[in-house]
Enzyme design. Structure first.
Site, PDB file in Angstrom:
ATOM      1  N   TYR A 229      18.452  21.023  33.902  1.00 20.53           N
ATOM      2  CA  TYR A 229      17.231  21.316  33.155  1.00 20.53           C
ATOM      3  C   TYR A 229      16.994  22.820  33.227  1.00 20.53           C
ATOM      4  O   TYR A 229      17.065  23.419  34.301  1.00 20.53           O
ATOM      5  CB  TYR A 229      16.048  20.571  33.773  1.00 20.53           C
ATOM      6  CG  TYR A 229      14.981  20.157  32.784  1.00 20.53           C
ATOM      7  CD1 TYR A 229      14.765  20.857  31.605  1.00 20.53           C
ATOM      8  CD2 TYR A 229      14.180  19.044  33.033  1.00 20.53           C
ATOM      9  CE1 TYR A 229      13.796  20.478  30.712  1.00 20.53           C
ATOM     10  CE2 TYR A 229      13.194  18.640  32.144  1.00 20.53           C
ATOM     11  CZ  TYR A 229      13.015  19.368  30.984  1.00 20.53           C
ATOM     12  OH  TYR A 229      12.042  18.987  30.107  1.00 20.53           O
TER      13      TYR A 229
ATOM     14  N   GLU B 158      14.322  24.992  31.260  1.00 16.68           N
ATOM     15  CA  GLU B 158      13.267  25.483  30.369  1.00 16.68           C
ATOM     16  C   GLU B 158      13.170  27.000  30.482  1.00 16.68           C
ATOM     17  O   GLU B 158      13.228  27.562  31.581  1.00 16.68           O
ATOM     18  CB  GLU B 158      11.919  24.862  30.738  1.00 16.68           C
ATOM     19  CG  GLU B 158      11.757  23.427  30.292  1.00 16.68           C
ATOM     20  CD  GLU B 158      10.356  22.907  30.535  1.00 16.68           C
ATOM     21  OE1 GLU B 158       9.941  21.978  29.809  1.00 16.68           O
ATOM     22  OE2 GLU B 158       9.687  23.418  31.447  1.00 16.68           O
TER      23      GLU B 158
ATOM     24  N   ASP C  55      18.044  29.271   4.811  1.00 16.31           N
ATOM     25  CA  ASP C  55      18.480  28.029   5.437  1.00 16.31           C
ATOM     26  C   ASP C  55      19.969  27.880   5.134  1.00 16.31           C
ATOM     27  O   ASP C  55      20.361  27.373   4.087  1.00 16.31           O
ATOM     28  CB  ASP C  55      17.685  26.847   4.908  1.00 16.31           C
ATOM     29  CG  ASP C  55      17.977  25.556   5.663  1.00 16.31           C
ATOM     30  OD1 ASP C  55      18.980  25.528   6.413  1.00 16.31           O
ATOM     31  OD2 ASP C  55      17.225  24.583   5.516  1.00 16.31           O
TER      32      ASP C  55
ATOM     33  N   THR D 193      22.915  25.277  11.305  1.00 12.87           N
ATOM     34  CA  THR D 193      23.414  24.254  12.212  1.00 12.87           C
ATOM     35  C   THR D 193      24.746  24.731  12.768  1.00 12.87           C
ATOM     36  O   THR D 193      25.427  25.570  12.173  1.00 12.87           O
ATOM     37  CB  THR D 193      23.618  22.906  11.508  1.00 12.87           C
ATOM     38  OG1 THR D 193      24.498  23.096  10.390  1.00 12.87           O
ATOM     39  CG2 THR D 193      22.299  22.341  11.023  1.00 12.87           C
TER      40      THR D 193
ATOM     41  N   LYS E 225      28.915  20.903  11.011  1.00 10.87           N
ATOM     42  CA  LYS E 225      29.400  21.120   9.648  1.00 10.87           C
ATOM     43  C   LYS E 225      30.635  22.020   9.677  1.00 10.87           C
ATOM     44  O   LYS E 225      31.530  21.825  10.501  1.00 10.87           O
ATOM     45  CB  LYS E 225      28.283  21.661   8.753  1.00 10.87           C
ATOM     46  CG  LYS E 225      27.050  20.734   8.678  1.00 10.87           C
ATOM     47  CD  LYS E 225      26.039  21.266   7.686  1.00 10.87           C
ATOM     48  CE  LYS E 225      24.871  20.317   7.509  1.00 10.87           C
ATOM     49  NZ  LYS E 225      23.939  20.333   8.659  1.00 10.87           N
TER      50      LYS E 225
ATOM     51  N   ARG F 257      26.670  19.199  17.466  1.00  7.31           N
ATOM     52  CA  ARG F 257      25.473  19.003  16.648  1.00  7.31           C
ATOM     53  C   ARG F 257      24.320  19.774  17.289  1.00  7.31           C
ATOM     54  O   ARG F 257      23.965  19.534  18.438  1.00  7.31           O
ATOM     55  CB  ARG F 257      25.130  17.520  16.533  1.00  7.31           C
ATOM     56  CG  ARG F 257      26.197  16.710  15.811  1.00  7.31           C
ATOM     57  CD  ARG F 257      25.690  15.342  15.411  1.00  7.31           C
ATOM     58  NE  ARG F 257      24.604  15.427  14.464  1.00  7.31           N
ATOM     59  CZ  ARG F 257      24.735  15.587  13.150  1.00  7.31           C
ATOM     60  NH1 ARG F 257      25.935  15.692  12.621  1.00  7.31           N
ATOM     61  NH2 ARG F 257      23.688  15.651  12.361  1.00  7.31           N
TER      62      ARG F 257
END
Length: 457
Positions: free
Chosen positions: A89, A91, A235, A261, A264, A270
Site C-alpha cells: 500500500y 498512498e 484524450d 491508457t 491498447k 490495464r
C-alpha cells in the site's frame, strides 16, 4: 526477495506436487522465489480458477483478437503484475507516502515517471490512475468546477462516456456541448468546433474519440481553445501507443493535459496515465491523490514502467508503424469484401465499418464473426446511421501478422458475414461457419501470443 523452501510451502498443497516443485528449485541450485511458478500454485490451491485462466489463455490464442482496445502484453509486463509489489500500500507520491516501507516502490514509480516523461517529451507525468476514465476524471477535477461548460466530441459521433454521457460523472457534473464529424467525409468538422466554442465559451475543449480512425489536428484544437480562453485536454487513450512509436502525431506540445491508457497499442497493463505541463503538475497530482483515488497499485505502476521501457526501443517503433500498415491493408481489404469503411480508411490502428450493405445489423454481424473465432466490437456510427463494427490491428500485429495476413483476415470476415465457406463458395450457413472457423484456427496457430498452458487443465 527469495524465500526459503519452508516459506513457499502451501498448507493445502498435495505433498507430491509440493515435493516436485521444491525438487525443481533445488535442481536449479537456487531457492525458489515466492512469485515463481504462480500458475502452478494457483492450480494447486484453486483449480477452478486456474481452469478459467487457462481457458481464457486458449480463447485468446485460438481466435483473431481484433478489438481495438486490446493487445497482448509482454511476459515481462505480466511478471511485474504478478509480483510482490501487489502487496504494498503506497498512498501518496515517492518521498511523501502515508505508509511505511515504500522505499522500493518509490524507486519503481520514479522510474515509471521518468520513462513516461522521456518517451512522450512531457514536462510532468502521473502514472497512478487506475484506468483511462480515472485519468480523465482527475484531469477534469484539476481544471474544472462542477457546472463548467466543456466542449467535446458528441457521443453519437464517436465520443467516450467521459465526454458527457448522462450515465457518467462527466455528464452529471459538467455542462457538455458536443461537436461532430462532417456528413460527407466523416472527418471532424473544425468549423463547427470553432463556432460552438465561440457560442458557448467552454472552460475546456476535449479532443479524442473511441472510434475516430484519423489523426486529430491538435494545432487546430489548440488555436480554438486559445481563442476562447479554454484549457485543451487531449484524450489519447487509443493513439498513445502509436504516439510512443512515432507512428502518430503527439498532442503533448499542444494540450494542457493529455489523458491516456497504458494498454491498447502501448502493450502495457490495464491502467491510466496523465501528462501535463509543469505548471499544472501539482494540480494534476492532487486531483489523482487524494481527490479521486487512494493508493496507487504499485504492481501496475511497475508494469507501466516496463511497458514504457519497451516502447522506447527500436523494436516498438517498428511495431507501431507495422500496426498502421496492417490497419490500412485490413481496411482496404474489408472494403473489397463489400463493407463500408468510414472516412474511407484509417490513419491509426482502428477502423469502423458499416455492415448494412450486407443486409446485416451490427449485433448479428458480431455474432457471426464470434462463431468463427473473430472477436471485435460494435460501435455507434455518426449522423443517425445504424451501429457498425469497430476493430483494430494492434493485437494481431503483436502476434507477428503482417499485410498478407490482413488480406486473409478480411476474406475470412467476409465469408463469415455472408455465411459462406472460406473459399467463397456458398455452403450454407452452418457448413460455412465451420469451415471459416477452421480457417481462422489454422491462421492463428502460426502466430501464438504466448506459450500455451497445458492441454489437460
Amino acid at each position: 526477495m527469495p524465500a526459503t523452501r519452508a516459506s513457499t510451502r502451501d498448507p493445502g498443497a498435495p505433498a507430491a506436487a509440493e515435493a516436485a516443485t521444491e525438487a525443481t528449485a533445488e535442481a536449479a541450485g537456487r531457492p525458489r522465489p515466492v512469485w515463481e511458478g504462480g500458475f502452478e500454485a494457483l492450480l494447486r490451491q484453486d483449480p477452478e480458477l486456474a481452469g478459467i485462466l487457462a481457458g481464457e489463455a486458449r480463447r485468446q490464442a485460438d481466435g483473431l483478437q481484433l478489438s481495438a482496445a486490446e493487445n497482448f502484453t509482454s511476459p515481462a509486463v505480466l511478471a511485474a503484475l504478478g509480483s510482490p509489489l501487489a502487496n504494498k500500500y503506497a498512498e501518496g507520491y515517492p518521498g511523501a507516502r502515508h505508509h511505511g516501507g515504500c522505499e522500493l516502490v518509490d524507486l519503481a514509480e520514479r522510474i515509471a515517471v521518468d520513462r513516461a516523461k522521456a518517451l512522450f517529451g512531457a514536462e510532468h507525468a502521473n502514472v497512478q490512475p487506475h484506468s483511462g476514465s480515472s485519468a480523465v476524471l482527475a484531469a477534469y477535477a484539476a481544471l474544472l468546477c462542477p457546472g463548467d461548460t466543456v466542449l467535446a466530441m458528441a457521443l453519437p459521433q464517436g465520443g467516450h462516456l467521459t465526454h458527457g454521457s448522462p450515465a457518467n460523472f462527466s455528464g452529471r457534473w459538467f455542462d457538455f456541448v458536443g461537436y461532430g464529424v462532417r456528413r460527407d467525409t466523416g472527418l471532424i468538422d473544425y468549423d463547427q468546433v470553432r463556432a460552438l466554442a465561440r457560442a458557448h465559451r467552454p472552460k475546456a475543449v476535449v479532443c479524442g474519440s473511441v472510434s475516430y480512425p484519423r489523426h486529430p489536428d491538435y494545432a487546430a484544437f489548440r488555436d480554438i481553445a486559445d481563442e476562447v480562453g479554454a484549457y485543451l485536454v487531449a484524450d489519447a487513450a487509443h493513439p498513445i501507443g502509436l504516439i510512443a512509436g512515432g507512428a502518430a502525431p503527439s498532442p503533448v506540445p499542444y494540450a494542457d493535459v493529455v489523458c491516456a491508457t497504458t494498454h491498447k497499442v502501448l502493450r502495457g497493463p490495464r491502467g491510466g496515465l496523465l501528462l501535463c505541463r509543469a505548471g499544472l503538475a501539482s494540480r494534476i497530482d492532487r486531483a489523482v491523490f487524494p481527490f479521486t483515488q487512494g493508493g496507487g497499485q504499485m504492481h501496475t505502476v511497475a508494469a507501466k514502467a516496463v511497458a514504457f521501457g519497451e516502447a522506447a526501443g527500436p523494436a516498438f517503433t517498428a511495431y507501431a508503424h507495422q500496426v498502421v500498415a496492417n490497419a490500412r491493408t485490413l481496411a482496404a481489404a474489408l472494403a473489397a469484401e463489400g463493407l463500408t469503411v468510414t472516412t474511407g480508411g484509417t490513419d491509426t490502428h482502428m477502423m469502423t465499418v458499416d455492415v448494412s450493405g450486407l443486409v446485416l445489423d451490427a449485433l448479428t454481424a458480431r455474432g457471426r464473426l464470434a462463431a468463427c473465432g473473430v472477436v471485435l466490437d460494435t460501435c455507434g456510427l455518426p449522423h443517425g446511421a445504424a451501429p457498425g463494427l469497430r476493430l483494430g490491428a494492434a493485437a494481431v500485429t503483436t502476434q507477428g501478422m503482417r499485410e498478407p495476413e490482413m488480406a486473409r483476415i478480411a476474406v475470412l470476415m467476409g465469408a463469415a458475414l455472408r455465411g459462406e465457406g472460406p473459399g467463397g463458395a456458398g455452403a450454407g450457413e452452418t457448413r460455412g461457419t465451420r469451415g471459416t472457423r477452421a480457417a481462422v484456427a489454422e491462421l492463428v496457430a502460426a502466430f501464438p501470443p504466448y506459450p500455451p498452458y497445458p492441454d489437460h487443465i
